[in-house]
Write a protein that holds these residues in place. Structure first.
Motif, PDB file in Angstrom:
ATOM      1  N   THR A  87      27.181  42.149  40.391  1.00 39.42           N
ATOM      2  CA  THR A  87      26.934  40.817  39.651  1.00 39.42           C
ATOM      3  C   THR A  87      25.521  40.673  39.794  1.00 39.42           C
ATOM      4  O   THR A  87      24.824  40.361  38.784  1.00 39.42           O
ATOM      5  N   GLY A  91      25.033  43.050  36.615  1.00 35.36           N
ATOM      6  CA  GLY A  91      25.675  42.312  35.583  1.00 35.36           C
ATOM      7  C   GLY A  91      24.928  41.031  35.011  1.00 35.36           C
ATOM      8  O   GLY A  91      24.667  40.932  33.833  1.00 35.36           O
ATOM      9  N   CYS A 244      34.537  43.476  33.884  1.00 33.24           N
ATOM     10  CA  CYS A 244      33.690  42.147  33.673  1.00 33.24           C
ATOM     11  C   CYS A 244      33.494  41.452  35.109  1.00 33.24           C
ATOM     12  O   CYS A 244      32.521  40.522  35.174  1.00 33.24           O
ATOM     13  N   ILE A 247      29.893  43.981  36.092  1.00 21.28           N
ATOM     14  CA  ILE A 247      28.942  44.110  35.104  1.00 21.28           C
ATOM     15  C   ILE A 247      30.052  44.449  33.758  1.00 21.28           C
ATOM     16  O   ILE A 247      30.813  45.103  33.821  1.00 21.28           O
TER      17      ILE A 247
END
Length: 502
Positions: A87, A91, A244, A247
């Motif tokens: 994250t 991401g 999700c 990323i």
């Protein structure tokens, strides 16, 4: 429980620390945004930052941080480290660059942006790839909530009926101006999504005596690995499965929706980087809750086999967790959040597909007949795909999703290397791009829906790892040769290329 709160703290602190570093590297300007400079009343509509954040969160936080995180929990607490690190360093950087590069190119779709920085061949590849991925996303986020709704309603309201009802809503959300439906209901649904996630973690903590939250371990706890059969390696499978929650290339297709609505570039970190961190927190909550709930519920000594038995993250596992952890009242409320969450990503998936086609063929988004001509075929194709086995669609979505993220990160790295005097800025994107290249190519070689080398056992896994690492090295070498060879001429060339509405 200590692991969960440490991971949560790292995500929050990471937003302020690493998010600020990313923002300073990018250098937001005071130039008018597309929504301010060229509003059109359809897609380019100025929206307050708080509302834009909630819209972005709903756009990106579909089934991925819930279904993907629960499926990732089958490998055990090792999933926490990927959710947190992925994250913050991959991401959120990906989402920030996707949104800000779109904003600096008049709100262009991600296929147009990547084509500008990666060349004409990748331009056309990304146009097709983006539309295919978005339709797959729309299907995933249509069938998933339809399954949940079918469990909560009378028998005649089955999955097919709910799929058609959701499809009708998607039609309106794809066709109408952004402020007519999305701008009005998304902020409310965003709040519901956040409250629902907090409800799940509170329920998990309250039940910790019966189902304690496991502390972090690098050990692979995937059912079957414990007794030596059916080994499922953490890398690359877990990294693709979580999707999700760490990323997602799908986010890059959604960011242009909001980049056409923000009032200032300085809102970018809060909206794009911040929404991904919020999604990472949601994924962390669901993953930790799933590990606690299913590991202790099984009781047979094989760990998370109960979660594997019901197919990992899906409507059944979500329903069981919500009802057991929150009771008869809290369960349906939490389920409502899980239903709203994917629906509000599915509608913008089809909207993004329409926007990509419009940018591709330079169509007039103000003409409702033209919008109708693009929306109807997309939705019909999506409905046809919805009859394919859901798990098969999810696997193809997961791989294409992470592959798109890899491409977008490389585009961001090229931009940072060729548009700033200090070309070393590019490493915030180049490092995660290299890593995701290794993950995506390894999965391509290993997975049954691709080259299926995993069926050959240890030798197949070794070849998959070697190929993935070699491909990542090649990608990095090509990037260094092209982006670093003559940055001054590259900068001048980029300045001479414009992406705008015709």
């Amino acid at each position: 429980m200590v692991t969960f709160f440490v991971a949560l703290a790292i995500l929050v602190v990471g937003y302020f620390v690493y998010g600020s570093i990313v923002e300073r590297i990018f250098k937001p300007s005071d130039n008018p945004t597309p929504a301010i400079a060229n509003p059109d009343g359809v897609d380019y509509v100025p929206i307050p930052a708080a509302k834009a954040f909630l819209i972005q969160l709903l756009n990106i936080a579909g089934l991925g941080p819930i279904f993907g995180a629960i499926s990732g929990a089958m490998w055990g607490p090792s999933v926490y480290i990927w959710i947190v690190a992925g994250t913050l360093f991959a991401g959120a950087v990906h989402d920030f660059l996707a949104g800000m590069l779109s904003e600096r190119n008049d709100g262009a779709s991600i296929s147009e942006v990547t084509g500008k920085y990666l060349g004409p061949v990748m331009h056309n590849v990304m146009r097709v790839f983006s539309v295919v991925l978005l339709v797959l996303v729309g299907v995933v986020f249509m069938v998933g909530p339809a399954g949940l709704l079918a469990r909560l309603t009378p028998e005649w309201l089955n999955v097919k009926v709910w799929t058609i009802i959701i499809l009708c809503y998607y039609f309106l959300a794809t066709l109408l101006p952004i402020d007519k439906i999305i701008g009005k209901v998304y902020p409310l649904f965003g709040i519901l999504l956040i409250l629902m996630a907090f409800g799940i973690i509170i329920g998990t903590i309250r039940n910790s005596a019966e189902r304690p939250m496991m502390e972090f371990t690098f050990k692979n706890l995937y059912p079957g690995n414990v007794d030596g059969t059916g080994v499922k390696p953490i890398w690359p499978l877990m990294f693709i499965t979580v999707a999700c929650g760490a990323i997602s290339g799908f986010h890059a297709t959604q960011s242009p929706i909001v980049s056409r609505c923000i009032k200032s570039e300085k809102e970018g970190r809060r909206i794009f980087y911040g929404a991904m961190v919020a999604e990472g927190i949601i994924a962390l909550i669901w993953a930790s809750a799933a590990v606690a709930f299913f590991w202790n519920k099984d009781g047979s000594g094989t760990g998370l086999s109960a979660l594997k038995a019901i197919g990992g993250g899906n409507s059944n596992s979500v329903y069981d967790m919500c009802v057991a952890l929150l009771g008869k009242i809290g369960g349906p409320i939490a389920l409502l959040g899980v239903i709203v969450c994917p629906i509000t990503s599915g509608d913008t998936a089809f909207r993004s597909a329409r926007m990509t086609i419009f940018d591709w063929f330079k169509l007039d988004e103000k003409n409702i007949k033209v919008r109708l001509g693009a929306a109807v075929p997309l939705l019909l194709i999506g409905y046809a795909i919805s009859f394919i086995n859901y798990n098969v669609v999810w696997r193809y979505f997961s791989w294409s999703n992470q592959t798109l993220a890899m491409i977008v990160l490389w585009a961001g790295a090229v931009y940072l290397a060729t548009n700033y005097e200090n070309r070393n800025r590019c490493w915030i994107a180049a490092v995660p791009a290299t890593f995701m290249s290794a993950v995506s190519i390894t999965y391509l070689m290993y997975a049954p829906e691709c080259f299926n080398l995993g069926a050959k056992g240890a030798s197949g896994l070794t070849v998959s790892y070697g190929t993935g690492i070699a491909a990542a090295v090649v990608c990095l070498a090509l990037f260094l040769l092209t982006a670093y060879r003559n940055p001054k001429s590259s900068l001048e060339r980029q300045k001479g290329i414009a992406i705008g509405r015709k």
